[in-house]
Design an enzyme around this catalytic site. Structure first.
Site, PDB file in Angstrom:
ATOM      1  N   MET A   1       0.833  -1.195   0.000  1.00  0.00           N
ATOM      2  CA  MET A   1       0.000   0.000   0.000  1.00  0.00           C
ATOM      3  C   MET A   1       0.873   1.251   0.000  1.00  0.00           C
ATOM      4  SD  MET A   1      -3.030  -1.235   2.610  1.00  0.00           S
ATOM      5  CE  MET A   1      -4.119   0.139   2.163  1.00  0.00           C
ATOM      6  N   SER A   2       0.892   1.950  -1.137  1.00  0.00           N
ATOM      7  CA  SER A   2       1.730   3.140  -1.287  1.00  0.00           C
ATOM      8  C   SER A   2       1.055   4.396  -0.768  1.00  0.00           C
ATOM      9  CB  SER A   2       2.075   3.338  -2.759  1.00  0.00           C
ATOM     10  OG  SER A   2       0.894   3.658  -3.495  1.00  0.00           O
ATOM     11  N   GLY A   3      -0.244   4.312  -0.511  1.00  0.00           N
ATOM     12  CA  GLY A   3      -1.015   5.504  -0.168  1.00  0.00           C
ATOM     13  C   GLY A   3      -1.793   6.044  -1.350  1.00  0.00           C
ATOM     14  N   GLY A   4      -1.583   5.468  -2.526  1.00  0.00           N
ATOM     15  CA  GLY A   4      -2.297   5.875  -3.732  1.00  0.00           C
ATOM     16  C   GLY A   4      -3.603   5.122  -3.895  1.00  0.00           C
ATOM     17  N   VAL A   5      -4.386   5.548  -4.871  1.00  0.00           N
ATOM     18  CA  VAL A   5      -5.707   4.960  -5.070  1.00  0.00           C
ATOM     19  C   VAL A   5      -5.620   3.523  -5.589  1.00  0.00           C
ATOM     20  CG1 VAL A   5      -5.938   5.908  -7.414  1.00  0.00           C
ATOM     21  CG2 VAL A   5      -7.982   5.347  -6.095  1.00  0.00           C
ATOM     22  N   ASP A   6      -4.636   3.215  -6.433  1.00  0.00           N
ATOM     23  CA  ASP A   6      -4.554   1.879  -7.023  1.00  0.00           C
ATOM     24  C   ASP A   6      -4.327   0.794  -5.972  1.00  0.00           C
ATOM     25  OD1 ASP A   6      -4.935   2.876  -9.598  1.00  0.00           O
ATOM     26  OD2 ASP A   6      -2.793   3.203  -9.901  1.00  0.00           O
TER      27      ASP A   6
ATOM     28  N   CYS B   1      10.233   8.581  -7.690  1.00  0.00           N
ATOM     29  CA  CYS B   1       9.836   8.892  -6.317  1.00  0.00           C
ATOM     30  C   CYS B   1      10.917   9.619  -5.527  1.00  0.00           C
ATOM     31  CB  CYS B   1       9.406   7.623  -5.582  1.00  0.00           C
ATOM     32  SG  CYS B   1      10.721   6.419  -5.276  1.00  0.00           S
TER      33      CYS B   1
ATOM     34  N   GLY C   1      -0.914  -2.840  -6.738  1.00  0.00           N
ATOM     35  CA  GLY C   1      -1.880  -2.131  -7.576  1.00  0.00           C
ATOM     36  C   GLY C   1      -1.440  -1.981  -9.011  1.00  0.00           C
TER      37      GLY C   1
ATOM     38  N   CYS D   1      13.114  -1.221  -8.716  1.00  0.00           N
ATOM     39  CA  CYS D   1      12.312  -1.244  -7.484  1.00  0.00           C
ATOM     40  C   CYS D   1      11.377  -2.442  -7.487  1.00  0.00           C
ATOM     41  CB  CYS D   1      11.523   0.058  -7.349  1.00  0.00           C
ATOM     42  SG  CYS D   1      10.616   0.185  -5.788  1.00  0.00           S
TER      43      CYS D   1
ATOM     44  N   MET E   1       6.078   0.308   2.222  1.00  0.00           N
ATOM     45  CA  MET E   1       7.533   0.212   2.232  1.00  0.00           C
ATOM     46  C   MET E   1       8.140   1.606   2.412  1.00  0.00           C
ATOM     47  SD  MET E   1       8.352  -2.535  -0.800  1.00  0.00           S
ATOM     48  CE  MET E   1       7.716  -1.453  -2.075  1.00  0.00           C
TER      49      MET E   1
END
Length: 356
Positions: free
Chosen positions: A7-12, A199, A125, A101, A32
């Site tokens: 979970m990156s914090g994005g919507v996907d 990033c 995602g 990555c 991460m």
């Protein structure tokens, strides 16, 4: 079945977590931590490692009532992504850090952590698909249904073992549908913009990042023409990539483009637009998704950059792990360091790094 959701914090990734829970999986969210802002020389940033993004991931996990953890993978990220990124530019090639990555963090380090926690799958995602071919007994990586969002190009390094333990729940969906699902569940990141930058290089100025990170100024050198004649001075080879036309740092009588970068002499070779085209490329470190290289030349489609439409070509694998690709039509600005990925319809055959 258990699933570790990246979970990156994005919507996907948020919708990926939602879909996996709805499918009955026992889900655990994981963000991460890849770097500290001070490590890359910025005070704050809307990047995938910002405090804001971690909080967004935690908020979605709370709404879904799943546990959420932050894993500190910064040392691995520095070793496998940031330092090779810098080394590539210093040696005249153009890297793709997103591929590294995925290879070393998401589908190596994170998958290893999942196994340590006795979790069956890693879920991301990404817009791509995985299926199992009963006839060959192999897993296949396939393009996403939404061709505009397809990310299979940056996933070519995946192995059979990784595909076996990975799920891409967004592979059958379009981006508008993903945002619709996020809205329906009240996710605060439903309309969050997709990041367009690397990033750890917010703003996209990779040369400034490299000089800030290393504390060194890239040595100046000569622009030369295709015959080796000096035609000007450049500001350091880390500032240039094959095909570049803008921001050369000086003007010429006619439009000039970067055709080649020579780190051994610190020179940048310029030519006209017509000089950028070539019909063949040699690719090193090729990963075949099936685990087996074809024994004969074969027809396929290939792409040499992320957003490029696939092009018809003939490919031949060699015992040293390299592949030669001969395109039906000359390709513009084939760039060492970027990936070349082969396709059979919507199936990803594999990929590697362009060496020449």
């Amino acid at each position: 079945m258990k699933a570790l959701i990246a979970m990156s914090g994005g919507v996907d990734s948020s919708v990926a977590a939602c879909l996996m829970k709805e499918r009955g999986f026992d889900c655990v969210g994981a963000t991460m931590k890849l770097f500290q802002n001070k490590d890359i020389g910025i005070s704050k940033s809307h990047t995938c490692c910002s405090l804001e993004d971690v909080e967004d991931a935690k908020d979605v996990a709370y709404k879904l009532r799943i546990p959420h953890y932050v894993f500190n993978f910064s040392e691995k990220f520095r070793e496998r992504v940031i330092e090779p990124f810098i080394n590539a530019y210093e040696n005249g090639v153009t890297p793709n850090p997103c591929i590294d990555c995925n290879r070393y963090l998401k589908f190596e380090k994170l998958l290893l952590r999942a196994k340590e926690l006795d979790i069956d799958y890693v879920v991301t995602g990404h817009y791509a698909r995985i299926d199992f071919d009963e006839e060959t007994g192999k897993y296949r990586l396939k393009k996403a249904v939404d061709n505009a969002k397809d990310q299979s190009y940056v996933l070519y390094s995946m192995t059979q073992e990784q595909l076996k333990h990975t799920l891409f729940p967004l592979g059958e969906l379009t981006k508008p549908k993903v945002r619709e699902i996020a809205e329906q569940h009240g996710f605060l990141n439903a309309q969050k913009h997709d990041s367009q930058d690397i990033c750890f290089v917010p703003g996209g100025d990779h040369a400034a990042f490299i000089e800030r990170y290393t504390g060194k100024t890239s040595p100046k050198g000569d622009f030369v023409d295709l015959c080796g004649n000096r035609i000007g001075k450049h500001k350091g080879i880390v500032r240039y990539t094959v095909g570049q036309h803008k921001k050369l740092g000086m003007s010429f009588e006619k439009p000039m483009y970067v055709c080649r970068i020579c780190p051994e002499t610190q020179t940048v070779v310029l030519g006209q637009e017509r000089d950028l085209y070539s019909n063949s490329v040699v690719v090193s470190g090729f990963n075949w998704i099936s685990g087996e290289a074809p024994k004969e030349k074969f027809r396929c489609k290939a792409k040499i950059r992320y957003r490029q439409p696939e092009q018809w070509a003939t490919a031949e694998a060699f015992p040293d792990g390299s592949v030669r690709i001969i395109f039906d039509a000359p390709q513009r600005a084939v760039t060492p360091g970027q990936a070349a990925v082969l396709y059979d319809g919507d199936i990803v055959l594999g990929g590697g790094t362009i060496s020449r």
